[in-house]
Design a protein around this motif. Structure first.
Motif, PDB file in Angstrom:
ATOM      1  N   LEU A 461       0.725  -1.082  -0.382  1.00 43.36           N
ATOM      2  CA  LEU A 461      -0.117  -0.140  -0.038  1.00 43.36           C
ATOM      3  C   LEU A 461       0.720   1.226   0.003  1.00 43.36           C
ATOM      4  O   LEU A 461       1.410   1.191   0.890  1.00 43.36           O
ATOM      5  N   ILE A 462       0.688   2.427  -0.642  1.00 45.98           N
ATOM      6  CA  ILE A 462       1.005   3.205  -0.903  1.00 45.98           C
ATOM      7  C   ILE A 462       0.409   4.606  -0.282  1.00 45.98           C
ATOM      8  O   ILE A 462      -0.728   4.806  -1.499  1.00 45.98           O
ATOM      9  N   MET A 463       0.763   4.906   0.432  1.00 44.25           N
ATOM     10  CA  MET A 463      -0.947   6.448   0.416  1.00 44.25           C
ATOM     11  C   MET A 463       0.469   7.578   0.071  1.00 44.25           C
ATOM     12  O   MET A 463       1.617   7.852   0.244  1.00 44.25           O
ATOM     13  N   THR A 464      -0.388   8.548  -0.440  1.00 43.88           N
ATOM     14  CA  THR A 464       0.089   9.582  -1.449  1.00 43.88           C
ATOM     15  C   THR A 464      -0.542  10.511  -0.457  1.00 43.88           C
ATOM     16  O   THR A 464      -0.574  11.095   0.062  1.00 43.88           O
ATOM     17  N   GLY A 465       0.462  12.630  -0.976  1.00 48.97           N
ATOM     18  CA  GLY A 465       0.156  13.594  -0.736  1.00 48.97           C
ATOM     19  C   GLY A 465       0.733  14.023   0.567  1.00 48.97           C
ATOM     20  O   GLY A 465       0.742  13.660   1.996  1.00 48.97           O
ATOM     21  N   GLU A 467      -0.578  16.059   2.171  1.00 44.69           N
ATOM     22  CA  GLU A 467      -1.313  16.926   3.099  1.00 44.69           C
ATOM     23  C   GLU A 467      -1.951  15.769   4.212  1.00 44.69           C
ATOM     24  O   GLU A 467      -2.391  16.218   5.067  1.00 44.69           O
ATOM     25  N   ILE A 468      -1.473  14.358   3.741  1.00 45.87           N
ATOM     26  CA  ILE A 468      -1.704  13.469   5.093  1.00 45.87           C
ATOM     27  C   ILE A 468      -1.092  13.358   5.869  1.00 45.87           C
ATOM     28  O   ILE A 468       0.719  12.807   5.219  1.00 45.87           O
ATOM     29  N   ARG A 469      -1.126  13.066   7.236  1.00 47.54           N
ATOM     30  CA  ARG A 469      -0.045  12.667   8.103  1.00 47.54           C
ATOM     31  C   ARG A 469      -0.824  11.145   9.030  1.00 47.54           C
ATOM     32  O   ARG A 469      -1.762  11.468   8.921  1.00 47.54           O
ATOM     33  N   SER A 470      -0.136  10.219   8.378  1.00 49.51           N
ATOM     34  CA  SER A 470      -0.984   8.492  10.096  1.00 49.51           C
ATOM     35  C   SER A 470      -0.711   9.132  11.377  1.00 49.51           C
ATOM     36  O   SER A 470      -1.320   8.813  12.281  1.00 49.51           O
ATOM     37  N   ALA A 471       0.245   9.328  11.806  1.00 54.46           N
ATOM     38  CA  ALA A 471       0.532   9.521  12.941  1.00 54.46           C
ATOM     39  C   ALA A 471       1.576  10.711  14.188  1.00 54.46           C
ATOM     40  O   ALA A 471       2.022  11.218  12.831  1.00 54.46           O
ATOM     41  N   GLY A 472       0.999  11.594  14.584  1.00 55.02           N
ATOM     42  CA  GLY A 472       1.392  12.475  15.434  1.00 55.02           C
ATOM     43  C   GLY A 472       0.328  13.817  15.137  1.00 55.02           C
ATOM     44  O   GLY A 472      -0.054  13.768  14.277  1.00 55.02           O
ATOM     45  N   ARG A 501       2.928  -0.934   4.054  1.00 56.90           N
ATOM     46  CA  ARG A 501       2.184   0.452   3.981  1.00 56.90           C
ATOM     47  C   ARG A 501       3.409   1.395   4.306  1.00 56.90           C
ATOM     48  O   ARG A 501       3.363   1.410   5.369  1.00 56.90           O
ATOM     49  N   THR A 502       3.145   2.242   2.969  1.00 55.06           N
ATOM     50  CA  THR A 502       4.177   3.444   2.722  1.00 55.06           C
ATOM     51  C   THR A 502       3.251   4.611   2.929  1.00 55.06           C
ATOM     52  O   THR A 502       2.768   4.580   1.895  1.00 55.06           O
ATOM     53  N   HIS A 503       4.252   5.181   3.114  1.00 54.91           N
ATOM     54  CA  HIS A 503       3.909   7.167   2.912  1.00 54.91           C
ATOM     55  C   HIS A 503       4.396   7.495   1.434  1.00 54.91           C
ATOM     56  O   HIS A 503       5.892   7.794   2.378  1.00 54.91           O
ATOM     57  N   LEU A 504       3.874   8.357   0.877  1.00 56.76           N
ATOM     58  CA  LEU A 504       5.510   9.152  -1.120  1.00 56.76           C
ATOM     59  C   LEU A 504       4.723  10.338  -0.291  1.00 56.76           C
ATOM     60  O   LEU A 504       3.218  10.834  -0.677  1.00 56.76           O
ATOM     61  N   ARG A 505       5.457  10.985  -0.575  1.00 54.57           N
ATOM     62  CA  ARG A 505       5.397  12.444  -0.654  1.00 54.57           C
ATOM     63  C   ARG A 505       5.606  12.785  -1.953  1.00 54.57           C
ATOM     64  O   ARG A 505       6.158  12.173  -2.744  1.00 54.57           O
TER      65      ARG A 505
END
Length: 675
Positions: A461-465, A467-472, A501-505
């Motif tokens: 899973l690749i979360m993008t953006g 503006e998105i933050r999963s924690a903090g 699952r990772t987050h992509l800038r």
């Protein structure tokens, strides 16, 4: 006791070589797998981990990591299991893509491992980097390292490496994981830069390394102040000579010719197939293709996705996978004649003399009955020889040692006879049947615990953006990731396992890097960046990667910007809209068809029923809306949806696909949100 056993890793996806069977590639007159097996010929037992190879010597054990392609650590775990509890004290771990490694080299590594007593010893290449797939392990250390992992699936080799290891310098051990590397290896054989022969033995320096696993070879010894000499030896067992290095370097710099992927301006794509023929022209940009209907998209995915590899697996380990072959009973069901009820096993017509022994399920079988005898028996117990019927408790009357049947009760035998439900060879399930709890149970009841399967599908899973933050804490302009944490649960309902699952800038090249490194999964799920906005970079990256577009867009609201593509030599990409409800709608609508296409699963029957307020919901294009069950059957839908969050799905039974211009009571397709 034998000194060492061997695990040869001969699986993997070979994604950089178009998915070819890399260990079968011939260099110097033999396959790389044959080279590896020759290198470990002195070992007691050898396990080859990878697809089953019927041509191998029966003395060589074969195993398969589960699921296939789940990385070298999972493959080593499968090899250890195949060696069993009586494995040798030392385990040689070797990749099957090292054409210049010889038996002499491996023997010397084993000898050094015995001398040092190190937990693990690895070869180091020309640059001094450790090669973790040319190593010798203490069996106990390897098992302990495995035991510390939550799971071996998709773990890097560094997750196993002990803090104290030994490195041995072995120049000339580069692996062959690209077409160009194969050509260089063949050229090296032709020019004498490396030889597939054993030569005289030479002693090797043993270099204990620091707790980080990498010793600084240029530093003086802490106790003597003397810098250690680096006595090098080649993978074929010879000391490196300047002329040998020169020949190898010349071969490495030789131009690539037949069999390589070369650049060409001939067709504008720069790609050729493995025979040197120009590749087919790339698909037109997805923006130029009309959107597909949901049915068209599903049909395309089921027909055009490349099937996953077939492998043999224990069924209870692969829920969500699909049977690759028909499943047939190995034994009868029941295995023997058993009592169907609690009661009495009797022989002949009553009344009967009641014996004192009792038959229990799983207990000792009562001795045979003579005519006129009866014995107490429990449900599931093996009936004694001579039994003609079982009289259930509610039909029986006991007076002292005499048993009789109550008047006006039916005469039944109440025996489940051997094989009356299933006989050996009976079909249990066809190929294409999904593996779930019911199939696992049905198979176990007829002595089948393993079968050839495809899958389960593994996803990243690749979360993008930005503006998105999963924690903090959230900063100005940021919003919480409200869909990423739940997507693994939604995917699992379709039999899809999530690896990570990772987050992509939002960067110009971020997606290029993600697509280039996506080979170790079957499905790459990207959330966001599928539209045409300034920050939406996914479609451009897919075009640069030369992917084959299967679903350019969907004729559906919400979810119209959904993208599905097959990456070259890699996984399927599913691009979902960044809007949470649209992402869930598109995923729920398409995920089953993706699994069907990848695993050859038989499509499930659609669930249809009336939507009682369809006229208030339908529009010019199909819509997906939350629905709740109606007391009279069918559903009521929500005409208005807030799509930026999933609050509208609370207390809803699922989604409905509402066709254009639907009328009240028209049938719609129901998509369940829960198992």
């Amino acid at each position: 006791m034998r000194a060492a056993d061997a695990i040869v890793l001969a699986g993997g996806r070979a994604s950089r070589m178009g998915g070819v069977d890399k260990p079968a590639i011939v260099i110097g007159g033999r396959s790389m797998l044959d080279a590896a097996l020759t290198a470990v010929a002195h070992c007691g037992h050898t396990v080859v981990v990878g697809p089953h190879r019927p041509e191998l010597d029966p003395a060589i054990r074969q195993a398969r990591e589960v699921p296939p392609g789940s990385g070298p650590v999972a493959a080593i775990a499968a090899g250890l299991a195949a060696l069993g509890a009586e494995a040798a004290p030392l385990i040689v771990v070797l990749a099957a893509d090292l054409p210049f490694l010889t038996e002499w080299t491996v023997c010397e590594l084993v000898r050094r491992a015995e001398q040092t007593g190190a937990e693990a010893l690895f070869a180091a290449d020309d640059s001094g980097r450790p090669q973790y797939l040319i190593g010798v392990w203490r069996r106990t250390a390897l098992k302990d390292a495995m035991a510390q992992l939550d799971s071996p699936i998709n773990q890097p080799m560094k997750a196993l490496v002990p803090t104290e290891t030994v490195l041995i310098s072995v120049p000339g051990i580069a692996d062959c994981d690209t077409d160009e590397a194969v050509l260089r290896a063949r050229a090296a054989v032709a020019t004498g830069g490396n030889a597939l022969v054993d030569t005289e033995s030479h002693g090797l320096p043993v270099e204990p390394v620091a707790t980080d696993g990498h010793r600084d070879r240029s530093a003086p010894d802490s106790s003597t102040g003397i810098r250690p000499e680096r006595d090098e030896f080649t993978a074929s067992g010879r000391r490196s000579a300047p002329e040998n290095r020169t020949a190898a370097a010349a071969a490495a710099n030789a131009p690539s010719t037949a069999g390589a992927r070369v650049s060409s301006a001939g067709n504008g794509s720069g790609k050729h197939d493995h025979n040197g023929a120009p590749a087919a022209p790339a698909d037109p940009p997805s923006a130029d293709r009309p959107p597909l209907s949901l049915d068209e998209a599903r049909d395309t995915l089921r027909a055009e996705l490349t099937r996953l590899v077939v492998y043999h697996a224990e069924l209870h380990l692969v829920r969500g996978a699909t049977l690759a072959e028909p499943l047939r009973a190995a034994g009868p069901l029941p295995r023997f004649d058993v009592s169907a009820m609690d009661g009495y096993a009797v022989a002949g017509d009553g009344p009967w003399r009641l014996r004192r022994d009792i038959g229990f399920a799983g207990g000792q079988r009562p001795v045979g009955l003579l005519s006129g005898e009866a014995v107490r028996i429990a449900t599931g117990a093996h009936v004694p020889d001579g039994t003609t019927a079982v009289v259930r408790d509610e039909f029986a009357r006991v007076a002292g040692e005499t048993l009789s049947r109550r008047p006006d009760t039916p005469v039944r035998d109440d025996i489940r006879h051997r094989g009356e439900d299933r006989r050996p060879g009976d079909l249990i399930a066809d190929a294409g049947t999904p593996i779930d709890a019911m199939l696992i149970s049905a198979a176990a009841s007829v002595e089948v615990t393993a079968a050839p399967v495809r899958g389960p599908v593994r996803s990243r899973l690749i979360m993008t953006g930005d503006e998105i933050r999963s924690a903090g804490p959230l900063q100005t302009g940021q919003t919480r990731d409200s869909i990423g944490p739940i997507l693994p649960d939604l995917l699992s309902q379709h039999g899809i396992r999530t690896i990570d699952r990772t987050h992509l800038r939002d960067t110009p090249t971020g997606f290029d890097e993600v697509l280039a490194a996506a080979a170790e999964c079957d499905l790459l799920v990207v959330v966001g960046a599928t539209g045409g906005g300034a920050a939406d970079q996914l479609r451009a990256a897919v075009a640069r990667a030369g992917a084959r577009i299967l679903v350019p867009r969907l004729r559906l609201r919400p979810g119209g910007s959904t993208l599905v593509a097959a990456l070259d030599d890699g996984p399927v990409l599913l691009g979902l809209p960044g809007n949470p409800f649209a992402a869930v709608a598109a995923l729920t609508a398409l995920a089953p068809a993706i699994v069907d296409g990848l695993t050859a699963r038989r499509p499930s029957r659609p669930v249809l029923g009336p939507l009682h307020n369809a006229a208030a919901i339908s529009g010019p294009v199909p819509r997906v809306v939350p629905v709740r069950g109606a007391p009279q059957g069918g559903w009521f839908g929500d005409p208005n949806i807030r799509t930026a969050h999933l609050g509208g799905l609370i207390d809803r039974d699922g989604l409905a696909v509402v066709p254009p211009d639907a009328r009240d009571g028209d049938p719609v397709e129901f998509l369940p949100l829960r198992p």
